[in-house]
Design a protein around this motif. Sequence first.
Motif, PDB file in Angstrom:
ATOM      1  N   VAL A  45      18.911  -2.618  26.732  1.00 40.98           N
ATOM      2  CA  VAL A  45      17.955  -3.494  27.410  1.00 40.98           C
ATOM      3  C   VAL A  45      17.566  -4.646  26.491  1.00 40.98           C
ATOM      4  N   ALA A  46      17.185  -5.744  27.097  1.00 45.71           N
ATOM      5  CA  ALA A  46      16.791  -6.929  26.328  1.00 45.71           C
ATOM      6  C   ALA A  46      15.481  -6.651  25.582  1.00 45.71           C
ATOM      7  N   PRO A  47      15.375  -7.092  24.333  1.00 46.48           N
ATOM      8  CA  PRO A  47      14.138  -6.865  23.582  1.00 46.48           C
ATOM      9  C   PRO A  47      12.980  -7.705  24.120  1.00 46.48           C
ATOM     10  N   LEU A  48      11.778  -7.168  23.976  1.00 45.42           N
ATOM     11  CA  LEU A  48      10.556  -7.884  24.332  1.00 45.42           C
ATOM     12  C   LEU A  48       9.911  -8.527  23.109  1.00 45.42           C
ATOM     13  N   TYR A  49      10.218  -7.958  21.924  1.00 46.97           N
ATOM     14  CA  TYR A  49       9.604  -8.409  20.677  1.00 46.97           C
ATOM     15  C   TYR A  49      10.671  -8.538  19.601  1.00 46.97           C
ATOM     16  N   ARG A  50      10.344  -9.345  18.581  1.00 49.25           N
ATOM     17  CA  ARG A  50      11.181  -9.441  17.390  1.00 49.25           C
ATOM     18  C   ARG A  50      10.303  -9.051  16.207  1.00 49.25           C
ATOM     19  N   LEU A  51      10.767  -8.083  15.443  1.00 46.11           N
ATOM     20  CA  LEU A  51      10.060  -7.627  14.254  1.00 46.11           C
ATOM     21  C   LEU A  51      10.822  -8.124  13.034  1.00 46.11           C
ATOM     22  N   GLU A  52      10.184  -8.983  12.266  1.00 48.27           N
ATOM     23  CA  GLU A  52      10.785  -9.493  11.029  1.00 48.27           C
ATOM     24  C   GLU A  52      10.059  -8.853   9.857  1.00 48.27           C
ATOM     25  N   THR A  53      10.832  -8.402   8.890  1.00 48.23           N
ATOM     26  CA  THR A  53      10.234  -7.780   7.714  1.00 48.23           C
ATOM     27  C   THR A  53      10.689  -8.490   6.449  1.00 48.23           C
ATOM     28  N   ALA A  54       9.831  -8.479   5.469  1.00 49.76           N
ATOM     29  CA  ALA A  54      10.160  -8.978   4.128  1.00 49.76           C
ATOM     30  C   ALA A  54       9.844  -7.845   3.168  1.00 49.76           C
ATOM     31  N   ILE A  55      10.874  -7.302   2.531  1.00 56.05           N
ATOM     32  CA  ILE A  55      10.733  -6.124   1.689  1.00 56.05           C
ATOM     33  C   ILE A  55      10.843  -6.530   0.219  1.00 56.05           C
ATOM     34  N   GLU A  56       9.884  -6.086  -0.572  1.00 56.70           N
ATOM     35  CA  GLU A  56       9.912  -6.299  -2.020  1.00 56.70           C
ATOM     36  C   GLU A  56       9.818  -4.941  -2.688  1.00 56.70           C
ATOM     37  N   GLN A  57      10.552  -4.776  -3.775  1.00 60.17           N
ATOM     38  CA  GLN A  57      10.455  -3.521  -4.502  1.00 60.17           C
ATOM     39  C   GLN A  57      10.260  -3.773  -5.985  1.00 60.17           C
ATOM     40  N   SER A  58       9.578  -2.850  -6.617  1.00 54.74           N
ATOM     41  CA  SER A  58       9.425  -2.908  -8.066  1.00 54.74           C
ATOM     42  C   SER A  58       9.570  -1.490  -8.607  1.00 54.74           C
ATOM     43  N   ARG A  59      10.083  -1.403  -9.806  1.00 57.65           N
ATOM     44  CA  ARG A  59      10.321  -0.111 -10.433  1.00 57.65           C
ATOM     45  C   ARG A  59       9.645  -0.098 -11.790  1.00 57.65           C
ATOM     46  N   ARG A  60       8.915   0.981 -12.063  1.00 54.63           N
ATOM     47  CA  ARG A  60       8.173   1.085 -13.315  1.00 54.63           C
ATOM     48  C   ARG A  60       8.500   2.411 -13.983  1.00 54.63           C
ATOM     49  N   PRO A  61       8.855   2.405 -15.269  1.00 53.01           N
ATOM     50  CA  PRO A  61       9.138   3.670 -15.955  1.00 53.01           C
ATOM     51  C   PRO A  61       7.856   4.462 -16.191  1.00 53.01           C
ATOM     52  N   LEU A  62       7.972   5.775 -16.043  1.00 52.97           N
ATOM     53  CA  LEU A  62       6.848   6.676 -16.306  1.00 52.97           C
ATOM     54  C   LEU A  62       7.276   7.692 -17.350  1.00 52.97           C
ATOM     55  N   GLY A  63       6.399   8.002 -18.248  1.00 52.93           N
ATOM     56  CA  GLY A  63       6.715   8.998 -19.270  1.00 52.93           C
ATOM     57  C   GLY A  63       7.809   8.516 -20.207  1.00 52.93           C
ATOM     58  N   ARG A  64       7.801   9.008 -21.399  1.00 52.49           N
ATOM     59  CA  ARG A  64       8.799   8.602 -22.399  1.00 52.49           C
ATOM     60  C   ARG A  64       9.317   9.832 -23.127  1.00 52.49           C
ATOM     61  N   ARG A  65      10.609   9.807 -23.359  1.00 54.58           N
ATOM     62  CA  ARG A  65      11.223  10.836 -24.194  1.00 54.58           C
ATOM     63  C   ARG A  65      11.094  10.405 -25.652  1.00 54.58           C
ATOM     64  N   ILE A  66      11.538  11.244 -26.516  1.00 57.51           N
ATOM     65  CA  ILE A  66      11.473  10.940 -27.946  1.00 57.51           C
ATOM     66  C   ILE A  66      12.332   9.736 -28.303  1.00 57.51           C
ATOM     67  N   ASP A  67      13.412   9.494 -27.522  1.00 57.91           N
ATOM     68  CA  ASP A  67      14.275   8.337 -27.785  1.00 57.91           C
ATOM     69  C   ASP A  67      13.802   7.083 -27.032  1.00 57.91           C
ATOM     70  N   ASP A  68      12.581   7.111 -26.521  1.00 61.49           N
ATOM     71  CA  ASP A  68      11.924   5.992 -25.836  1.00 61.49           C
ATOM     72  C   ASP A  68      12.590   5.607 -24.509  1.00 61.49           C
ATOM     73  N   THR A  69      13.204   6.562 -23.840  1.00 58.00           N
ATOM     74  CA  THR A  69      13.727   6.327 -22.492  1.00 58.00           C
ATOM     75  C   THR A  69      12.794   7.002 -21.493  1.00 58.00           C
ATOM     76  N   ALA A  70      12.761   6.490 -20.289  1.00 56.85           N
ATOM     77  CA  ALA A  70      11.855   6.996 -19.259  1.00 56.85           C
ATOM     78  C   ALA A  70      12.310   8.364 -18.752  1.00 56.85           C
TER      79      ALA A  70
END
Length: 152
Positions: free
Chosen positions: A55-80
């Motif tokens: 069926v023909a749409p009645l609405y148009r949904l436009e989205t703008a997606i942004e993502q960010s990634r943050r390290p948590l916790g650290r090992r002894i070798d300073d990796t997340a």
Amino acid sequence: MAGLFVSACGFTPIYGDGGAVGSSLSRIAVTTQDDRLGYRVREQLEDALGRNGAVAPLYRLETAIEQSRRPLGRRIDDTATRYELTVRGAWTLTPLNGGAPVSGVETVTTTYAAADQPYAAIAAQQDGEERAAAELARLIRLDLMRTLSAQP
């Protein structure tokens, strides 16, 4: 018997069998940006809305997606040891009959483990993105249900 009391108080369900909101949701055409996360969000939204391509749409949904990634916790070798993935989705619902557009923003945060093996690390990140996309689609669907139920 309880249904009689509920109907007498003016209660109308936001969605259900043949409801106006449910049928309107299935007639929303979804557009997202052309990347992996955008594709996942579009796929999840179309499933959540029950998009009916016949069926023909009645609405148009436009989205703008942004993502960010943050390290948590650290090992002894300073990796997340874990990563926190935050996905922000701004959406605009535009009636195709020329009505006023409605917009909103939802934010989802999820975490995933950091693996030492490259393939496992990629799989964990993709799983985190998939979970974030599913939750973002659920929240946007709820926003759309509130929006469409408030319209006359």
